[in-house]
Scaffold this active site. Structure first.
Site, PDB file in Angstrom:
ATOM      1  N   TYR A   1      17.168 102.994  37.341  1.00  0.00           N
ATOM      2  CA  TYR A   1      17.993 101.789  37.411  1.00  0.00           C
ATOM      3  C   TYR A   1      18.931 101.927  38.615  1.00  0.00           C
ATOM      4  O   TYR A   1      19.679 102.909  38.716  1.00  0.00           O
ATOM      5  CB  TYR A   1      18.760 101.629  36.095  1.00  0.00           C
ATOM      6  CG  TYR A   1      19.737 100.490  36.125  1.00  0.00           C
ATOM      7  CD1 TYR A   1      19.311  99.194  36.387  1.00  0.00           C
ATOM      8  CD2 TYR A   1      21.092 100.703  35.894  1.00  0.00           C
ATOM      9  CE1 TYR A   1      20.208  98.142  36.426  1.00  0.00           C
ATOM     10  CE2 TYR A   1      21.996  99.657  35.925  1.00  0.00           C
ATOM     11  CZ  TYR A   1      21.541  98.374  36.200  1.00  0.00           C
ATOM     12  OH  TYR A   1      22.436  97.343  36.248  1.00  0.00           O
TER      13      TYR A   1
ATOM     14  N   LYS B   1      20.199  96.652  25.724  1.00  0.00           N
ATOM     15  CA  LYS B   1      18.791  96.219  25.753  1.00  0.00           C
ATOM     16  C   LYS B   1      18.207  96.171  24.331  1.00  0.00           C
ATOM     17  O   LYS B   1      18.728  95.481  23.501  1.00  0.00           O
ATOM     18  CB  LYS B   1      17.991  97.144  26.661  1.00  0.00           C
ATOM     19  CG  LYS B   1      18.700  97.518  27.961  1.00  0.00           C
ATOM     20  CD  LYS B   1      19.016  96.336  28.833  1.00  0.00           C
ATOM     21  CE  LYS B   1      19.710  96.794  30.102  1.00  0.00           C
ATOM     22  NZ  LYS B   1      20.547  95.772  30.700  1.00  0.00           N
TER      23      LYS B   1
HETATM   24  N1  LCS Z   1      19.517 102.461  32.263  1.00  0.00           N
HETATM   25  C1  LCS Z   1      18.533 101.536  32.365  1.00  0.00           C
HETATM   26  C2  LCS Z   1      17.114 101.978  32.293  1.00  0.00           C
HETATM   27  C3  LCS Z   1      18.850 100.201  32.549  1.00  0.00           C
HETATM   28  O1  LCS Z   1      17.856  99.319  32.647  1.00  0.00           O
HETATM   29  C4  LCS Z   1      20.213  99.816  32.643  1.00  0.00           C
HETATM   30  C5  LCS Z   1      20.606  98.407  32.878  1.00  0.00           C
HETATM   31  C6  LCS Z   1      21.212 100.795  32.532  1.00  0.00           C
HETATM   32  C7  LCS Z   1      20.822 102.107  32.337  1.00  0.00           C
HETATM   33  C8  LCS Z   1      22.673 100.443  32.593  1.00  0.00           C
HETATM   34  O2  LCS Z   1      23.039  99.813  31.402  1.00  0.00           O
HETATM   35  P1  LCS Z   1      24.238  98.742  31.246  1.00  0.00           P
HETATM   36  O3  LCS Z   1      25.444  99.373  31.843  1.00  0.00           O
HETATM   37  O4  LCS Z   1      23.834  97.517  31.968  1.00  0.00           O
HETATM   38  O5  LCS Z   1      24.340  98.584  29.768  1.00  0.00           O
HETATM   39  N2  LCS Z   1      19.557  97.612  33.336  1.00  0.00           N
HETATM   40  C9  LCS Z   1      19.645  96.387  33.751  1.00  0.00           C
HETATM   41  C10 LCS Z   1      18.551  95.704  34.313  1.00  0.00           C
HETATM   42  O6  LCS Z   1      17.448  96.169  34.490  1.00  0.00           O
HETATM   43  N3  LCS Z   1      18.916  94.503  34.620  1.00  0.00           N
HETATM   44  O7  LCS Z   1      20.259  94.301  34.356  1.00  0.00           O
HETATM   45  C11 LCS Z   1      20.801  95.497  33.790  1.00  0.00           C
END
Ligand code: LCS
Length: 393
Positions: free
Chosen positions: A111, A208
């Protein structure tokens, strides 16, 4: 708690629940910042760690703790640390596990911001990093330096859907005394359990699949053993990236339907991937449930199902991609994933836009890559939406 021998689906409903005084069927929300003590002596005992009474919500709260216990049970770990977001989970891990001059090896297609914060921010504090294709264990071995501390992988990777062998990474980590961290966001504990494959720390963006309704941002770290758990918990408390009790309640509520949501989204995704693979305007499809996925056999070994994330490219390249993004109606043009609604996005210009151009290409985040997060709508409607969107391209 009556969870231990029960199956995963039952744990989703009951594990970790507290025994509150009114025997409520659901976990109550303790919407308070602080807790009072019966006496000065009890207050001192709590602060000395001699009593497990609650002190202050940044340190611990019954609603948040219920969710932490539940995730620790679902991932088979020692304990969970709830945080404000998935990024808070990643940064808490970096800061708790690394010191000035330490080195991290990580998946090049992780990410975007989880890489960006290391290369652009933490480099100022003397953290060294190497981003490589972790699907190849030889590349990992070659990247190890005397100061390497962490091996941090994301599998399947966002957005390339590359799959890294967790057990092979655990063997390398043990041999070289590295801490193995796995971002398990794309699978959730329903489809993959990295701690059981030898990882030391697993984390989730609970924004997610775990919450699952696109209405909460949240994260969770789970450590296999107490020493790492203690370090991570201390860092979370000091950084102040704790979860809020109401946020925890919402995640507990969403988590109950994790298995049925994922089953449905996955069933849809298999059909969408098969449709895409046969479509004359589609150049390539990368989905762990297709035999054409380069790590299909590995996916069968370490994942309980292929999930609901698909990457694909069109023969018309970037121009066609832009047209499809504009044409679809049911699929929302939005980042994020793992909710009940179908989303479409373009990582090269959106989620991964800050990764330098040449690094993006190296990591396989090409301009034609479309990321499709399949929801739980009727699959015929999802397919019709793409079919219509591709008509005049
Ligand atoms: N790890 C993965 C695999 C993710 O897809 C995301 C966010 C994060 C960590 C970070 O999480 P958050 O702080 O947003 O809760 N992924 C996103 C995406 O693919 N599109 O928007 C956010």
């Amino acid at each position: 708690m009556k969870e231990d021998q029960s199956s995963f689906e039952t744990k989703l409903i009951h594990a970790g629940a507290m025994d509150d005084q009114y025997h409520s069927a659901t976990v109550p929300i303790y919407q308070t910042s602080t807790f009072s003590f019966d006496s000065a002596a009890e207050g001192a005992r709590c602060f000395a760690g001699e009593s497990d009474g609650y002190i202050y919500t940044r340190i611990g709260n019954p609603t948040i703790n219920a969710l932490e216990r539940q995730l620790a049970i679902l991932e088979n770990g020692y304990g969970g640390i709830a945080v404000s977001s998935g990024m808070a989970a990643a940064t808490t891990i970096y800061l708790a596990m690394m010191s000035q001059g330490d080195h991290i090896i990580s998946t090049d297609a992780i990410y975007g911001p989880a890489r960006n914060v290391m290369e652009k921010q933490f480099v100022r504090f003397g953290f060294e990093s190497t981003y490589i294709n972790t699907t190849d264990p030889e590349q990992i071995r070659k990247a190890i330096r005397p100061n390497t501390k962490l091996l941090y992988i994301e599998t399947p990777a966002n957005p390339t859907m590359d799959i890294t062998d967790i057990a092979a990474c655990a063997a390398i980590a043990r041999e070289h005394h590295l801490i193995l961290v796995v971002d398990n966001t794309f699978c959730s504990p329903y489809l993959q359990n990295p701690l059981e494959l030898g990882a030391d720390i697993v984390f989730h963006s609970m924004t997610k699949f775990i919450n699952g309704h696109a209405d909460i941002v949240a994260g969770m770290i789970i450590a296999r053993e107490k020493p790492l758990y203690d370090k991570l918990r201390n860092m979370m408390i000091n950084l102040g990236c704790n979860m809020d009790p109401h946020q925890a309640y919402m995640v507990i509520r969403g988590l109950k339907t994790l298995a049925i949501r994922i089953d449905k989204a996955q069933e849809n995704a298999i059909k969408v991937a098969e449709f895409l693979e046969k479509h004359p305007k589609v150049a390539w499809v990368k989905y762990p449930g297709l035999h054409s996925h380069p790590q299909y056999q590995l996916s069968l070994k370490q994942m309980k199902g292929p999930g609901s994330m698909i990457s694909f490219g069109l023969k018309g390249g970037f121009d066609a991609t832009k047209q499809l993004l504009d044409n679809v109606k049911l699929a929302l043009l939005a980042v994020s994933l793992g909710g009940v609604e179908t989303l479409i996005q373009h990582p090269a210009s959106m989620t991964h836009s800050k990764v330098p151009a040449e690094e993006k290409v190296k990591a396989g985040i090409t301009d034609d890559l479309i990321r499709f997060a399949v929801g739980i709508e009727n699959v015929n409607d999802i397919i019709k939406d793409i079919e219509k969107g591709l008509t005049n391209i």
